[in-house]
Structure formats: structure tokens, C-alpha cells
Design a protein around this motif. Structure first.
Motif, PDB file in Angstrom:
ATOM      1  N   LEU A  91      -4.328   0.119   3.957  1.00 61.82           N
ATOM      2  CA  LEU A  91      -3.635  -1.059   3.440  1.00 61.82           C
ATOM      3  C   LEU A  91      -3.835  -1.176   1.929  1.00 61.82           C
ATOM      4  O   LEU A  91      -2.876  -1.436   1.192  1.00 61.82           O
ATOM      5  CB  LEU A  91      -4.122  -2.311   4.162  1.00 61.82           C
ATOM      6  CG  LEU A  91      -3.379  -3.602   3.873  1.00 61.82           C
ATOM      7  CD1 LEU A  91      -1.884  -3.468   4.148  1.00 61.82           C
ATOM      8  CD2 LEU A  91      -3.963  -4.745   4.694  1.00 61.82           C
ATOM      9  N   SER A  92      -5.047  -0.938   1.455  1.00 63.84           N
ATOM     10  CA  SER A  92      -5.327  -0.961   0.013  1.00 63.84           C
ATOM     11  C   SER A  92      -4.455   0.041  -0.727  1.00 63.84           C
ATOM     12  O   SER A  92      -3.872  -0.268  -1.767  1.00 63.84           O
ATOM     13  CB  SER A  92      -6.800  -0.632  -0.264  1.00 63.84           C
ATOM     14  OG  SER A  92      -7.625  -1.654   0.185  1.00 63.84           O
ATOM     15  N   GLU A  93      -4.373   1.248  -0.173  1.00 62.76           N
ATOM     16  CA  GLU A  93      -3.572   2.299  -0.816  1.00 62.76           C
ATOM     17  C   GLU A  93      -2.106   1.911  -0.863  1.00 62.76           C
ATOM     18  O   GLU A  93      -1.433   2.094  -1.875  1.00 62.76           O
ATOM     19  CB  GLU A  93      -3.752   3.625  -0.078  1.00 62.76           C
ATOM     20  CG  GLU A  93      -5.132   4.211  -0.248  1.00 62.76           C
ATOM     21  CD  GLU A  93      -5.432   5.362   0.697  1.00 62.76           C
ATOM     22  OE1 GLU A  93      -4.601   5.671   1.594  1.00 62.76           O
ATOM     23  OE2 GLU A  93      -6.525   5.953   0.555  1.00 62.76           O
ATOM     24  N   ARG A  94      -1.590   1.376   0.230  1.00 64.66           N
ATOM     25  CA  ARG A  94      -0.178   1.007   0.288  1.00 64.66           C
ATOM     26  C   ARG A  94       0.150  -0.163  -0.625  1.00 64.66           C
ATOM     27  O   ARG A  94       1.264  -0.260  -1.132  1.00 64.66           O
ATOM     28  CB  ARG A  94       0.229   0.705   1.725  1.00 64.66           C
ATOM     29  CG  ARG A  94       0.177   1.955   2.590  1.00 64.66           C
ATOM     30  CD  ARG A  94       0.483   1.675   4.017  1.00 64.66           C
ATOM     31  NE  ARG A  94       0.243   2.861   4.835  1.00 64.66           N
ATOM     32  CZ  ARG A  94       0.572   2.963   6.087  1.00 64.66           C
ATOM     33  NH1 ARG A  94       1.166   1.959   6.713  1.00 64.66           N
ATOM     34  NH2 ARG A  94       0.325   4.071   6.759  1.00 64.66           N
ATOM     35  N   LEU A  95      -0.809  -1.051  -0.810  1.00 63.40           N
ATOM     36  CA  LEU A  95      -0.591  -2.203  -1.684  1.00 63.40           C
ATOM     37  C   LEU A  95      -0.876  -1.881  -3.145  1.00 63.40           C
ATOM     38  O   LEU A  95      -0.488  -2.632  -4.033  1.00 63.40           O
ATOM     39  CB  LEU A  95      -1.478  -3.374  -1.241  1.00 63.40           C
ATOM     40  CG  LEU A  95      -1.164  -3.994   0.103  1.00 63.40           C
ATOM     41  CD1 LEU A  95      -2.228  -5.022   0.476  1.00 63.40           C
ATOM     42  CD2 LEU A  95       0.223  -4.630   0.089  1.00 63.40           C
ATOM     43  N   GLY A  96      -1.594  -0.776  -3.379  1.00 66.99           N
ATOM     44  CA  GLY A  96      -1.986  -0.445  -4.746  1.00 66.99           C
ATOM     45  C   GLY A  96      -3.076  -1.371  -5.254  1.00 66.99           C
ATOM     46  O   GLY A  96      -3.144  -1.672  -6.444  1.00 66.99           O
ATOM     47  N   CYS A  97      -3.935  -1.837  -4.344  1.00 65.65           N
ATOM     48  CA  CYS A  97      -5.027  -2.752  -4.675  1.00 65.65           C
ATOM     49  C   CYS A  97      -6.366  -2.068  -4.468  1.00 65.65           C
ATOM     50  O   CYS A  97      -6.479  -1.126  -3.692  1.00 65.65           O
ATOM     51  CB  CYS A  97      -4.998  -3.979  -3.753  1.00 65.65           C
ATOM     52  SG  CYS A  97      -3.594  -5.056  -3.938  1.00 65.65           S
TER      53      CYS A  97
END
Length: 141
Positions: A55-61
Motif C-alpha cells: 500500500l505504501s508503494e502504491r501510494l508513494g508514501c
């Protein structure tokens, strides 16, 4: 000497983003969530049960930012976390029924925002704009 001009593309994009964020923020408050949280929900509407790292990777967070966001969404009753059955070190994120129920209202909000943004812009111009913006994004990547 660097001169900043108000019609520089980065200035215009910044102003546009700020106004869009204000508009979305007001609409999202009515759904009891904050700007940015809808993007996490969107990723889960596309694929439930992804890990917090995914999820972090997909959000760029950064992972701590995502973790805090998930914690808030959990408090709102929109998602829940669960340890992976095969590897207890991995935490997966799932939607609740309440989280699933927000999909259509949020997608409608995004559609209205896009219609407002593109009002008066012809199809050919929209296609060119999309191509130019994509190239600009590629240039930064």
C-alpha cells in the motif's frame, strides 16, 4: 537572478492542486474522512488484502505515513488489519462493509471534480493535455 512569474506552469499547477484539494477536502469531510485517505481506500477497492508495504508503494508514501493512515481508517471503521496466515510478520489490510460503501460516493466526487476541472475544454485539447501532463510526469521520474 531568478525571477518567479505567476504564470509559470509550476505555479499554475500548484494553485490548481491547492484548489482541488480544498474542494475535495470539503466533500470528503461530509463522508467523515480526510484528503489522502480516499487514495488508500481506492487501492483497496482495486485489490483487498495487500500488505501495508504494498500500500505504501502504491501510494508513494513512507511506511510510517501509511501506517498512521491505516490506523485512522481503522478507527473510522473503514478497514481492518490482519496478520498473514503464512507469515505473521506481514500485516494485510482489508476493507470493512463501511469502507466498501464509500466507493461510489468517492468515485462520484472525483467525477464531479474532473468535470469541473475540464469544463470548456474540447476533447482534442483534453487528449493533448493528458499527453503533455504524462510527459511532464515522466520527465520528473
Amino acid at each position: 537572478m531568478i525571477v518567479v512569474v505567476d504564470d509559470e506552469i509550476r505555479i499554475i499547477l500548484g494553485k490548481m492542486w491547492s484548489q482541488m484539494r480544498r474542494d475535495c477536502s470539503q466533500s470528503l469531510r461530509e463522508l467523515h474522512i480526510h484528503v489522502g485517505q480516499e487514495h488508500a481506500l481506492c487501492q483497496l477497492w482495486q485489490e483487498e488484502g495487500i500488505t501495508q508495504i504494498q500500500l505504501s508503494e502504491r501510494l508513494g508514501c513512507e511506511p510510517p505515513t501509511t501506517s498512521n493512515m491505516i490506523k485512522k481508517l481503522e478507527e473510522y471503521g473503514l478497514v481492518h488489519r490482519q496478520q498473514d496466515e503464512a507469515d505473521a510478520r506481514i500485516t494485510r489490510v482489508y476493507l470493512t462493509d463501511e469502507g466498501r460503501a464509500l466507493e461510489q460516493p468517492i468515485k462520484q466526487m472525483w467525477q464531479k471534480q474532473q468535470e469541473k476541472l475540464l469544463d470548456g475544454i474540447h476533447l482534442e485539447e483534453r487528449l493533448l493535455l493528458r499527453r503533455v501532463l504524462q510527459q511532464m510526469l515522466n520527465n520528473l521520474s
